[in-house]
Each structure stands twice: as C-alpha cells, then as structure tokens.
Scaffold this motif. Structure first.
Motif, PDB file in Angstrom:
ATOM      1  N   VAL A 192     -28.014  -2.673 -19.569  1.00  0.00           N
ATOM      2  CA  VAL A 192     -27.620  -3.706 -20.055  1.00  0.00           C
ATOM      3  C   VAL A 192     -26.038  -3.591 -19.255  1.00  0.00           C
ATOM      4  CG1 VAL A 192     -27.400  -5.661 -21.340  1.00  0.00           C
ATOM      5  CG2 VAL A 192     -29.134  -3.831 -22.410  1.00  0.00           C
ATOM      6  N   GLY A 193     -26.132  -4.197 -18.680  1.00  0.00           N
ATOM      7  CA  GLY A 193     -25.018  -4.414 -17.583  1.00  0.00           C
ATOM      8  C   GLY A 193     -24.275  -6.162 -18.271  1.00  0.00           C
ATOM      9  N   PHE A 194     -23.164  -6.551 -17.868  1.00  0.00           N
ATOM     10  CA  PHE A 194     -23.229  -8.203 -18.157  1.00  0.00           C
ATOM     11  C   PHE A 194     -22.427  -9.527 -17.091  1.00  0.00           C
ATOM     12  CE2 PHE A 194     -23.407  -6.447 -22.260  1.00  0.00           C
ATOM     13  CZ  PHE A 194     -24.026  -7.554 -23.052  1.00  0.00           C
ATOM     14  N   ASN A 195     -22.041 -10.241 -16.479  1.00  0.00           N
ATOM     15  CA  ASN A 195     -21.784 -10.789 -16.061  1.00  0.00           C
ATOM     16  C   ASN A 195     -21.607 -12.332 -16.434  1.00  0.00           C
ATOM     17  OD1 ASN A 195     -21.421 -12.283 -13.176  1.00  0.00           O
ATOM     18  ND2 ASN A 195     -23.399 -12.757 -12.930  1.00  0.00           N
ATOM     19  N   PHE A 196     -20.697 -12.730 -16.135  1.00  0.00           N
ATOM     20  CA  PHE A 196     -20.053 -14.509 -16.727  1.00  0.00           C
ATOM     21  C   PHE A 196     -20.525 -15.722 -15.755  1.00  0.00           C
ATOM     22  CE2 PHE A 196     -18.145 -10.357 -18.055  1.00  0.00           C
ATOM     23  CZ  PHE A 196     -18.615 -10.552 -19.506  1.00  0.00           C
ATOM     24  N   TYR A 197     -20.373 -16.461 -16.307  1.00  0.00           N
ATOM     25  CA  TYR A 197     -21.311 -18.136 -15.466  1.00  0.00           C
ATOM     26  C   TYR A 197     -19.561 -18.359 -15.667  1.00  0.00           C
ATOM     27  CZ  TYR A 197     -23.269 -21.796 -13.869  1.00  0.00           C
ATOM     28  OH  TYR A 197     -24.368 -23.049 -13.832  1.00  0.00           O
ATOM     29  N   GLY A 198     -20.070 -18.769 -13.942  1.00  0.00           N
ATOM     30  CA  GLY A 198     -18.791 -19.701 -13.212  1.00  0.00           C
ATOM     31  C   GLY A 198     -19.870 -20.660 -13.145  1.00  0.00           C
ATOM     32  N   ASP A 199     -19.174 -22.165 -13.676  1.00  0.00           N
ATOM     33  CA  ASP A 199     -19.440 -23.491 -14.087  1.00  0.00           C
ATOM     34  C   ASP A 199     -19.002 -24.194 -12.367  1.00  0.00           C
ATOM     35  OD1 ASP A 199     -21.331 -25.409 -13.909  1.00  0.00           O
ATOM     36  OD2 ASP A 199     -19.610 -25.721 -16.228  1.00  0.00           O
ATOM     37  N   ILE A 200     -19.869 -23.044 -10.997  1.00  0.00           N
ATOM     38  CA  ILE A 200     -19.807 -24.286 -10.040  1.00  0.00           C
ATOM     39  C   ILE A 200     -19.938 -25.678  -9.180  1.00  0.00           C
ATOM     40  CG2 ILE A 200     -18.599 -21.747  -9.159  1.00  0.00           C
ATOM     41  CD1 ILE A 200     -20.924 -21.917  -7.107  1.00  0.00           C
ATOM     42  N   ALA A 201     -20.889 -25.795 -10.173  1.00  0.00           N
ATOM     43  CA  ALA A 201     -21.836 -27.203 -10.017  1.00  0.00           C
ATOM     44  C   ALA A 201     -21.138 -28.083 -10.879  1.00  0.00           C
ATOM     45  CB  ALA A 201     -23.265 -27.001 -10.219  1.00  0.00           C
ATOM     46  N   HIS A 202     -20.426 -27.535 -12.201  1.00  0.00           N
ATOM     47  CA  HIS A 202     -20.166 -28.888 -13.220  1.00  0.00           C
ATOM     48  C   HIS A 202     -20.760 -29.019 -13.967  1.00  0.00           C
ATOM     49  CE1 HIS A 202     -15.816 -28.198 -10.901  1.00  0.00           C
ATOM     50  NE2 HIS A 202     -16.781 -28.789  -9.409  1.00  0.00           N
ATOM     51  N   ILE A 203     -21.700 -27.931 -13.546  1.00  0.00           N
ATOM     52  CA  ILE A 203     -23.129 -28.868 -15.179  1.00  0.00           C
ATOM     53  C   ILE A 203     -21.848 -28.699 -16.549  1.00  0.00           C
ATOM     54  CG2 ILE A 203     -24.584 -28.354 -16.145  1.00  0.00           C
ATOM     55  CD1 ILE A 203     -25.435 -26.732 -13.795  1.00  0.00           C
ATOM     56  N   GLY A 204     -21.216 -27.802 -16.710  1.00  0.00           N
ATOM     57  CA  GLY A 204     -20.150 -28.635 -18.359  1.00  0.00           C
ATOM     58  C   GLY A 204     -21.835 -28.318 -19.749  1.00  0.00           C
ATOM     59  N   GLY A 205     -21.213 -28.542 -20.711  1.00  0.00           N
ATOM     60  CA  GLY A 205     -22.343 -28.269 -21.768  1.00  0.00           C
ATOM     61  C   GLY A 205     -21.295 -26.639 -21.878  1.00  0.00           C
ATOM     62  N   ASP A 206     -23.140 -26.145 -22.520  1.00  0.00           N
ATOM     63  CA  ASP A 206     -23.203 -24.471 -23.137  1.00  0.00           C
ATOM     64  C   ASP A 206     -22.386 -23.859 -21.714  1.00  0.00           C
ATOM     65  OD1 ASP A 206     -25.037 -25.462 -21.565  1.00  0.00           O
ATOM     66  OD2 ASP A 206     -26.821 -23.981 -23.315  1.00  0.00           O
ATOM     67  N   VAL A 207     -22.852 -24.276 -20.440  1.00  0.00           N
ATOM     68  CA  VAL A 207     -22.473 -23.159 -19.139  1.00  0.00           C
ATOM     69  C   VAL A 207     -20.812 -22.888 -18.740  1.00  0.00           C
ATOM     70  CG1 VAL A 207     -24.320 -22.732 -18.434  1.00  0.00           C
ATOM     71  CG2 VAL A 207     -23.772 -24.166 -17.646  1.00  0.00           C
ATOM     72  N   ASP A 208     -20.478 -24.556 -19.399  1.00  0.00           N
ATOM     73  CA  ASP A 208     -19.011 -24.173 -18.759  1.00  0.00           C
ATOM     74  C   ASP A 208     -18.099 -23.845 -18.709  1.00  0.00           C
ATOM     75  OD1 ASP A 208     -16.367 -25.367 -17.757  1.00  0.00           O
ATOM     76  OD2 ASP A 208     -16.594 -27.085 -19.108  1.00  0.00           O
ATOM     77  N   HIS A 209     -17.455 -23.093 -17.773  1.00  0.00           N
ATOM     78  CA  HIS A 209     -16.826 -21.715 -18.214  1.00  0.00           C
ATOM     79  C   HIS A 209     -15.329 -21.722 -18.513  1.00  0.00           C
ATOM     80  CE1 HIS A 209     -15.692 -23.169 -14.109  1.00  0.00           C
ATOM     81  NE2 HIS A 209     -14.710 -23.227 -14.232  1.00  0.00           N
ATOM     82  N   ARG A 210     -14.759 -23.169 -18.759  1.00  0.00           N
ATOM     83  CA  ARG A 210     -13.590 -23.631 -19.443  1.00  0.00           C
ATOM     84  C   ARG A 210     -13.341 -23.208 -20.819  1.00  0.00           C
ATOM     85  NH1 ARG A 210     -15.559 -26.389 -15.714  1.00  0.00           N
ATOM     86  NH2 ARG A 210     -15.060 -26.685 -13.354  1.00  0.00           N
ATOM     87  N   ARG A 211     -14.280 -22.873 -21.477  1.00  0.00           N
ATOM     88  CA  ARG A 211     -14.528 -23.231 -22.852  1.00  0.00           C
ATOM     89  C   ARG A 211     -14.068 -21.402 -23.282  1.00  0.00           C
ATOM     90  NH1 ARG A 211     -20.326 -25.146 -25.192  1.00  0.00           N
ATOM     91  NH2 ARG A 211     -19.014 -24.489 -26.838  1.00  0.00           N
ATOM     92  N   GLY A 212     -13.897 -20.476 -21.973  1.00  0.00           N
ATOM     93  CA  GLY A 212     -13.495 -19.623 -22.251  1.00  0.00           C
ATOM     94  C   GLY A 212     -14.225 -18.564 -22.984  1.00  0.00           C
ATOM     95  N   PHE A 213     -14.300 -16.831 -22.710  1.00  0.00           N
ATOM     96  CA  PHE A 213     -15.035 -16.343 -22.622  1.00  0.00           C
ATOM     97  C   PHE A 213     -14.930 -15.199 -23.579  1.00  0.00           C
ATOM     98  CE2 PHE A 213     -16.325 -17.137 -18.599  1.00  0.00           C
ATOM     99  CZ  PHE A 213     -18.039 -17.203 -18.387  1.00  0.00           C
ATOM    100  N   GLY A 214     -13.917 -16.337 -24.772  1.00  0.00           N
ATOM    101  CA  GLY A 214     -13.107 -15.205 -25.772  1.00  0.00           C
ATOM    102  C   GLY A 214     -14.843 -14.756 -27.051  1.00  0.00           C
ATOM    103  N   GLN A 215     -15.405 -15.257 -27.109  1.00  0.00           N
ATOM    104  CA  GLN A 215     -16.335 -15.134 -28.331  1.00  0.00           C
ATOM    105  C   GLN A 215     -17.486 -14.312 -27.718  1.00  0.00           C
ATOM    106  OE1 GLN A 215     -17.055 -19.080 -29.447  1.00  0.00           O
ATOM    107  NE2 GLN A 215     -17.697 -18.316 -31.789  1.00  0.00           N
ATOM    108  N   VAL A 216     -17.272 -14.245 -25.899  1.00  0.00           N
ATOM    109  CA  VAL A 216     -18.643 -14.106 -25.254  1.00  0.00           C
ATOM    110  C   VAL A 216     -17.934 -12.424 -25.332  1.00  0.00           C
ATOM    111  CG1 VAL A 216     -19.816 -12.972 -23.447  1.00  0.00           C
ATOM    112  CG2 VAL A 216     -19.644 -15.533 -23.938  1.00  0.00           C
ATOM    113  N   ARG A 217     -16.915 -12.318 -25.184  1.00  0.00           N
ATOM    114  CA  ARG A 217     -16.549 -10.978 -25.209  1.00  0.00           C
ATOM    115  C   ARG A 217     -16.386 -10.546 -26.075  1.00  0.00           C
ATOM    116  NH1 ARG A 217     -11.299 -12.216 -24.086  1.00  0.00           N
ATOM    117  NH2 ARG A 217     -10.646 -12.231 -25.628  1.00  0.00           N
ATOM    118  N   ARG A 218     -15.753 -10.910 -27.003  1.00  0.00           N
ATOM    119  CA  ARG A 218     -16.623  -9.960 -28.987  1.00  0.00           C
ATOM    120  C   ARG A 218     -17.677  -9.229 -29.423  1.00  0.00           C
ATOM    121  NH1 ARG A 218     -11.919 -13.505 -29.274  1.00  0.00           N
ATOM    122  NH2 ARG A 218     -12.863 -14.645 -29.722  1.00  0.00           N
ATOM    123  N   GLU A 219     -18.603 -10.116 -28.718  1.00  0.00           N
ATOM    124  CA  GLU A 219     -19.788 -10.020 -29.366  1.00  0.00           C
ATOM    125  C   GLU A 219     -20.311  -9.128 -28.072  1.00  0.00           C
ATOM    126  OE1 GLU A 219     -21.748 -10.582 -31.513  1.00  0.00           O
ATOM    127  OE2 GLU A 219     -24.034 -11.051 -30.892  1.00  0.00           O
TER     128      GLU A 219
END
Ligand SMILES: C[S@@+](CC[C@H](N)C(=O)[O-])C[C@H]1O[C@@H](n2cnc3c(N)ncnc32)[C@H](O)[C@@H]1O
Length: 386
Positions: A192-219
């Motif tokens: 398993v490797g990881f990548n991080f979603y960039g919400d370039i299409a402005h979908i928002g909600g659960d895929v909005d990168h502006r929420r930050g990846f702090g929790q993702v990092r810890r997980e």
C-alpha cells in the motif's frame, strides 16, 4: 550554504551507522535518475469525479495512431538520456503493446485504475501502482459512476500479485475508511502506498482538500505502525505532503522540482536557486507537447498533493537534510522508498529493509502523538475553566 567538504564530512559521520550505510550504498549503486512522465493514451475506461486528467482536458491531446511515431518518441527519449518513465494516461492497460515497449526500454512504473489486468507474461517485474479512492461505497461513488465497484475489480485482478502497490488516494472526510481499505489490500497480498486528493473540480464535502489532511496523516502513521512490512510511504513523506512544509519552504511553484524543462514560464522558476529536475518533462498523450508540471498548465499548486512531486522535492533537497542524523535519515529513507516503489535496484533484498526503515522514523510518530496529547491537555484545561 554548506560547503562540499562540510557536506562530505557530515555524510561520512552519519554513514558510520551500518543500516544507513547499506541504504546509501544501494542508492549510489543505481546512479542518477533522469525521469519523465508520459500519458500513454488519451482514452480511459473510467470517468472519476474530479480526475485532473479530464478536468484539465488533457484528453484533447490525442495519442498518435502511427506506431512509428511512438517508436520515434522512445528513440528520442533514449537519445536524451531518459532512464525512468512514469506511465499514466488515460488508462495504460488499454495500450499494452506500447506499455511493453516502455517496459523493455526503461526503468519505469505504471499507474492503472485496476479494471483491466496487466498480464503477467511479458510484464513479469513491472512495478504496477493500482489506484483506489476509498472503501467500496466511496470508491464506487467517486470512480465507478455510482455503479461499478472498481476497487473490487482491482482486488480480483491483482490477487497475490507481487508486482502491485496500491496507490490509495485518500480524502479528508473519509479517514474512517483507511484501515478497512488497507487491510483488504494487504489481505489481497499487495503493498500500500498513499496519495492525497486535490479537489480541483470543487466538489467539496468529504473530498474537499481544504479540510486538511491532519487526521489522514495520523491514520496513515497508525497503518505504518500496524503493517510496517507492507506500507510504502514513510512517516516523513506523509508529513511533508500533508503539511506542505519542508524546513522553511512551503509547497508551491517556487519549490516544485517536477516542472517540464521546455516550458517558457518554468525558466523563471529554474533561476531562483531552488533545486529542480533539469531533465524532467511531463508529456501529454500526443507525445509532442508537454505541460508545465505533472498535473497541468495552470501552476495552481494550492490543490496539489501529488506524492511523486513531493517525493522529488525531498529527494533533491539533500543539502537541507545534512544538519543532523535524524534529518539525513529522513532524506535517505525517502529516496530509498522511491527506489522500492519503483523497484529500482535489487528489489527482493531491499524490500526486506522496509520494517527497519519505518522503525527508524518512529520518533516522528511519537512526536506527532505527543503533539496530539498536548492538544488534548489544552482542550481539557479550557473545558475545566469554562
Ligand atoms: C489520471 S490517473 C491515470 C492512470 C489511471 N487511469 C488511473 O486511474 O490510475 C493517474 C493518477 O492520478 C490520480 N488522480 C486523478 N485525479 C486526482 C486528483 N484530483 N487528486 C489526486 N489524485 C488524482 C489517480 O487516482 C491515479 O492514481
């Protein structure tokens, strides 16, 4: 700036550690990497939500029909000294003949959506990165148009396939799925490797990168602790991508190292004294035009969490990592991780070092954990005061 003598002295001091020596010697044995990125086709059998390839209309650059033109492209890149190719698209598994030609000529890695299996015969040691964007429901919604369980297809196609590392694009609102996705992949016999979603299409909600990846990092760090022999991202790479910070530098056009060398605007960036890959080009599917960077022509780095671009950022900033043994270990293990994911060098022997690499970086996870505890303490104090 550190002098060449000081550099050599610090490196030799750190390399008295036999484990670091081993990593360093393996990397030196491979020699310099001159990479390019190629979209092998403009065609794809999926339309993932907010995929940069279609959002940026990169499919308008049609792949050449003429096989001689493709062969000419390979000859041109060999002539330029290219020795490593990241193959993307469009969907590379739809172009097996051309994929094989690249495999037979260069060190390479291919990124595929997993829907169509890349056969074993003829591609025996090819590093294959299979994409997934979440657990079955989320992945079906984002990649399968709400209908097709793309993750399930990939798992079936690559069951116990030693060539495969999944490339799990995480989203800030779906942290709770990470453990399930990771364990299914590992049970399937893959890395398993990881990548991080960039919400370039402005979908928002659960895929909005502006929420930050702090929790993702810890997980992800928790997954490293749990499966140290299966996770092909280090806590350091995880930290740099999700914080966008490398020492005093912040992620952006001024520091990105993976910019096409033949694009006019990039020349300004190359003059600013920050390291970059002088050889790099990101070829569009027509194999003639290049785009500014891995992703687009827009120089909009706010939504870019591209793992390869960040990995390169760390790898080229060797000088900044010479100040302490910890920093040097961060750099060396990052570079080694790139070699492992791309199966450069003696992979069978190198992959056995993965758990020790993660163990060496456990201090980063402890530090992060300590910061969490401190935040919890402060929160408790505030609550008590109220
Ligand atoms: C454009 S795809 C092409 C290769 C192949 N068709 C696939 O799906 O893997 C290349 C990689 O970019 C990732 N990707 C596409 N759009 C993205 C985005 N907006 N943010 C982060 N990763 C993205 C995909 O998950 C995939 O791993």
């Amino acid at each position: 700036m550190i002098s060449p003598i000081e550099m050599t002295n610090s490196i030799s001091q750190y390399l008295q550690d036999p484990f670091l020596r081993r990593l360093y010697d393996d990397i030196r044995a491979v020699g310099p990497i001159r990479p390019i990125q190629v979209d092998i086709t403009h065609v794809c059998n999926l339309r993932c939500d907010g995929c940069y390839f279609f959002s940026e209309q990169l499919d308008q650059h049609k792949a050449p029909k003429d096989e001689a033109m493709f062969d000419g492209f390979i000859a041109q890149e060999l002539g330029r000294g290219t020795n490593f190719v990241t193959v993307l698209g469009g969907e590379p598994s739809l172009m097996l003949g051309r994929l094989k030609k690249i495999y037979d000529t260069f060190s390479m890695i291919v990124v595929t959506n997993g829907v169509r299996r890349i056969p074993y015969e003829g591609f025996e040691t090819m590093p294959i990165a299979v994409s997934v964007w979440g657990d079955h429901a989320t992945d079906t919604r984002l990649r399968g148009n709400g209908k097709v369980d793309v993750f399930a297809k990939g798992l079936k196609n690559y069951k116990d396939d030693p060539r495969v590392t999944w490339y799990y694009t995480t989203t800030p609102g779906n942290v709770h799925e990470i453990e399930s996705v990771v364990s299914q992949i590992i049970d399937n016999g893959n890395y398993v490797g990881f990548n991080f979603y960039g919400d370039i299409a402005h979908i928002g909600g659960d895929v909005d990168h502006r929420r930050g990846f702090g929790q993702v990092r810890r997980e992800i760090d928790r997954m490293i602790e749990r499966y140290p022999d299966k996770i092909l991202i280090s806590s350091y790479i995880n930290q740099v991508i999700t914080t966008g910070k490398l020492f005093d530098d912040r992620w952006g056009f001024d520091v990105c190292c993976s910019l096409s060398n033949n694009i006019a605007k990039n020349q300004e960036r190359f003059q600013n004294g920050k390291p970059y890959l002088p050889h790099f080009r990101a070829y569009n599917p027509d194999l003639t035009t290049t785009r500014a960077c891995c992703r687009s022509d827009a120089w909009d780095c706010e939504n870019c969490y591209d793992s390869w671009a960040h990995l390169t950022w760390i790898m080229l900033n060797v000088e900044q990592h010479l100040g302490s043994k910890e920093d040097f270990t961060n750099w060396l293990t990052t570079t080694y991780m790139f070699h492992l994911a791309s199966r450069i060098g003696d992979y069978e022997s190198a992959i056995k070092l993965l758990p020790e690499i993660h163990r060496r970086l456990s201090y980063l996870r402890e530090r992060e954990h300590g910061a969490d505890d401190q935040l919890a303490d402060i929160a408790d104090l505030v609550l008590e005061a109220l």
